[in-house]
Motif scaffolding. Structure first.
Motif, PDB file in Angstrom:
ATOM      1  N   VAL A   1      -7.478 -13.494  -1.446  1.00 30.04           N
ATOM      2  CA  VAL A   1      -7.879 -13.907  -2.793  1.00 30.04           C
ATOM      3  C   VAL A   1      -7.405 -12.925  -3.857  1.00 30.04           C
ATOM      4  CG1 VAL A   1      -9.858 -14.460  -4.275  1.00 30.04           C
ATOM      5  CG2 VAL A   1      -9.882 -15.108  -1.838  1.00 30.04           C
TER       6      VAL A   1
ATOM      7  N   GLU B   1      -6.873 -23.216  -3.252  1.00 32.67           N
ATOM      8  CA  GLU B   1      -7.670 -23.086  -4.474  1.00 32.67           C
ATOM      9  C   GLU B   1      -8.164 -21.658  -4.659  1.00 32.67           C
ATOM     10  OE1 GLU B   1     -10.838 -25.868  -4.469  1.00 32.67           O
ATOM     11  OE2 GLU B   1      -9.531 -27.644  -4.589  1.00 32.67           O
ATOM     12  N   ARG B   2      -8.336 -20.935  -3.553  1.00 32.76           N
ATOM     13  CA  ARG B   2      -8.883 -19.578  -3.650  1.00 32.76           C
ATOM     14  C   ARG B   2      -7.819 -18.493  -3.632  1.00 32.76           C
ATOM     15  NH1 ARG B   2     -14.122 -20.075   0.360  1.00 32.76           N
ATOM     16  NH2 ARG B   2     -12.543 -20.886   1.791  1.00 32.76           N
TER      17      ARG B   2
ATOM     18  N   PRO C   1     -18.743 -18.337  -0.012  1.00 29.43           N
ATOM     19  CA  PRO C   1     -18.015 -17.538  -0.999  1.00 29.43           C
ATOM     20  C   PRO C   1     -17.094 -16.524  -0.342  1.00 29.43           C
ATOM     21  CG  PRO C   1     -20.224 -16.674  -0.727  1.00 29.43           C
ATOM     22  CD  PRO C   1     -20.159 -17.920   0.124  1.00 29.43           C
ATOM     23  N   ALA C   2     -16.112 -16.075  -1.110  1.00 28.98           N
ATOM     24  CA  ALA C   2     -15.250 -14.987  -0.652  1.00 28.98           C
ATOM     25  C   ALA C   2     -16.033 -13.687  -0.634  1.00 28.98           C
ATOM     26  CB  ALA C   2     -14.030 -14.872  -1.558  1.00 28.98           C
TER      27      ALA C   2
ATOM     28  N   THR D   1     -18.593 -24.451   3.613  1.00 26.49           N
ATOM     29  CA  THR D   1     -17.836 -23.545   2.748  1.00 26.49           C
ATOM     30  C   THR D   1     -18.746 -22.470   2.182  1.00 26.49           C
ATOM     31  OG1 THR D   1     -16.335 -25.335   2.141  1.00 26.49           O
ATOM     32  CG2 THR D   1     -16.356 -23.414   0.718  1.00 26.49           C
TER      33      THR D   1
ATOM     34  N   ALA E   1     -11.421 -14.730   2.046  1.00 29.15           N
ATOM     35  CA  ALA E   1     -12.316 -15.818   2.440  1.00 29.15           C
ATOM     36  C   ALA E   1     -11.995 -16.181   3.888  1.00 29.15           C
ATOM     37  CB  ALA E   1     -12.134 -17.021   1.518  1.00 29.15           C
TER      38      ALA E   1
ATOM     39  N   GLU F   1      -8.123 -16.444   3.927  1.00 32.37           N
ATOM     40  CA  GLU F   1      -7.394 -16.642   2.677  1.00 32.37           C
ATOM     41  C   GLU F   1      -7.458 -15.339   1.890  1.00 32.37           C
ATOM     42  OE1 GLU F   1      -8.282 -20.557   0.634  1.00 32.37           O
ATOM     43  OE2 GLU F   1      -9.758 -20.607   2.267  1.00 32.37           O
TER      44      GLU F   1
END
Length: 401
Positions: free
Chosen positions: A157, A29-30, A128-129, A126, A76, A155
């Motif tokens: 982004v 999703e990210r 934030p990035a 969870t 992330a 991840e």
């Protein structure tokens, strides 16, 4: 730094064309999550340790060519916290310009997994990035590499630069496919470009694909199949410590498992130079079988250390130690090399032996520190990639798409 976006920067989609060293990429999703085992292999093993290890992008790097003097990367990360244990260092992102280290950064934000060492339970939160920024880079066309943390999943982004980005051209270097344990993964090294396989690859002028998995060098058939199907001009397999400290098998199972692993790799790479490497010196498991356990007395004092819990007398019943494995690996390679002249053996004690332990002891009893990673990398480069070595570039038969 919090994630942000400057209007004067150019956004470049992050795709597989900019990534090297990963076996597979997952769209999340990210953003993009690199993997070092494909989904079909991950589905064949429910071990959470292996799932964690393969998701940590050891040896994986973003590579591109650009005149940019500013590079921003939104990421992330996923960090692990072990209450009661010393805090683990945050993952470092190394930026190299034309092969030379030009900057380092640590990301804020991301997810946190809190693990109870006593019960094995965990809690995932969870976050934030975050954004890492590299600036002041040389104002010329250059090859830029961003080595992702070897010790935490991440991840990718967004990528932004103040000049356009193109995929870096193939440099023509042989691809070195390596499989090993947490030491190959990079445990206790301080940054991703200074783990011993990365250092050896740089010195040997080869392109690294690192299948070093913390706790995961266990002769798994799916790992052999991944290696069989992966591009490789040079191959090495480092075996020993995980098989001892996991107390996974006895000598009766070990020998045919090694043959089967090598048979599978050879199905895809029948004549590629293949080097079997045994474990470096590790006093607690040289002659004592596993399983390995945390030293909870040391943990209570704020130190991470390990201890072997097996009984040396059980070697007679086929329990594995590092000494037993080194002897058997040397015998297996000698037997097979009669019909396979491109198969070679390297005694891990030549990379780090008893005398080295006296000068550079393993801080936790198992894993080398940064100075020892450098020592191992330099010695491997000389012994394996050096002139006349079993993985010397002149032996490679480049596999090109």
């Amino acid at each position: 730094m919090t994630m942000h976006e400057r209007n004067d920067l150019i956004s470049t989609p992050i795709g597989p064309g900019l990534l090297r060293g990963a076996v597979e990429w997952e769209r999340t999703e990210r953003g993009l999550a690199p993997h070092r085992l494909p989904a079909w292999a991950r589905a064949q093993c429910a071990d959470p340790q292996l799932a964690m290890a393969e998701s940590q992008p050891s040896g994986v790097r973003l590579v591109f060519r650009s005149e940019a003097t500013v590079v921003e990367l939104d990421v992330a990360p996923t960090r692990r916290v072990y209450p009661g244990a010393p805090p683990r260092p945050d993952g470092v992102y190394d930026l190299l310009v034309d092969g030379q280290l030009a900057g380092q950064a640590v990301a804020t934000g991301g997810d946190t997994i809190t693990v109870d060492l006593a019960t094995g339970t965990s809690e995932h939160r969870t976050g934030p990035a975050g954004t890492i920024v590299f600036d002041g880079l040389p104002a010329r066309t250059k090859d830029v590499e961003i080595w992702l943390p070897h010790n935490e999943a991440t991840e990718l982004v967004a990528l932004r630069t103040n000049a356009s980005v193109q995929p870096a051209p193939d440099n023509g270097r042989p691809v070195w496919l390596h499989h090993g344990s947490s030491i190959s993964h990079g445990s206790n090294a301080t940054s991703p470009s200074t783990i011993w396989p990365a250092l050896a690859a740089s010195l040997g002028e080869v392109e690294l694909t690192n299948l070093g998995f913390g706790g995961g060098a266990l002769l798994d058939p799916f790992t052999a199949r991944v290696m069989r199907d992966s591009r490789a001009d040079l191959i090495s397999v480092k075996l020993g410590i995980n098989l001892v400290n996991a107390d996974l098998m006895r000598l009766r199972a070990f020998t045919p498992a090694v043959h089967g692993f090598l048979d599978t790799v050879r199905e895809g790479h029948p004549t590629t130079p293949l080097l079997v490497v045994s474990a470096i010196h590790c006093p607690i498991q040289e002659d004592t079988p596993g399983p390995l356990a945390f030293d909870f007395e040391a943990l209570a004092a704020g130190e991470v250390r390990f201890r072997a819990t097996g009984d040396p007398d059980e070697r007679a019943a086929g329990k594995l130690t590092l000494t037993v494995i080194r002897d058997e690996l040397a015998r297996i390679v000698a037997q097979r090399s009669v019909d396979d002249p491109n198969l070679h053996y390297l005694d891990g004690l030549k990379l780090y032996g008893e005398k080295d332990f006296a000068e550079l002891p393993l801080p936790d009893g198992v894993h080398p520190d940064s100075a020892t990673h450098r020592l191992i990398g330099e010695r491997f480069a000389q012994l394996a990639f050096g002139e006349g070595g079993p993985l010397a570039k002149e032996r490679a038969r480049p596999e090109r798409p």
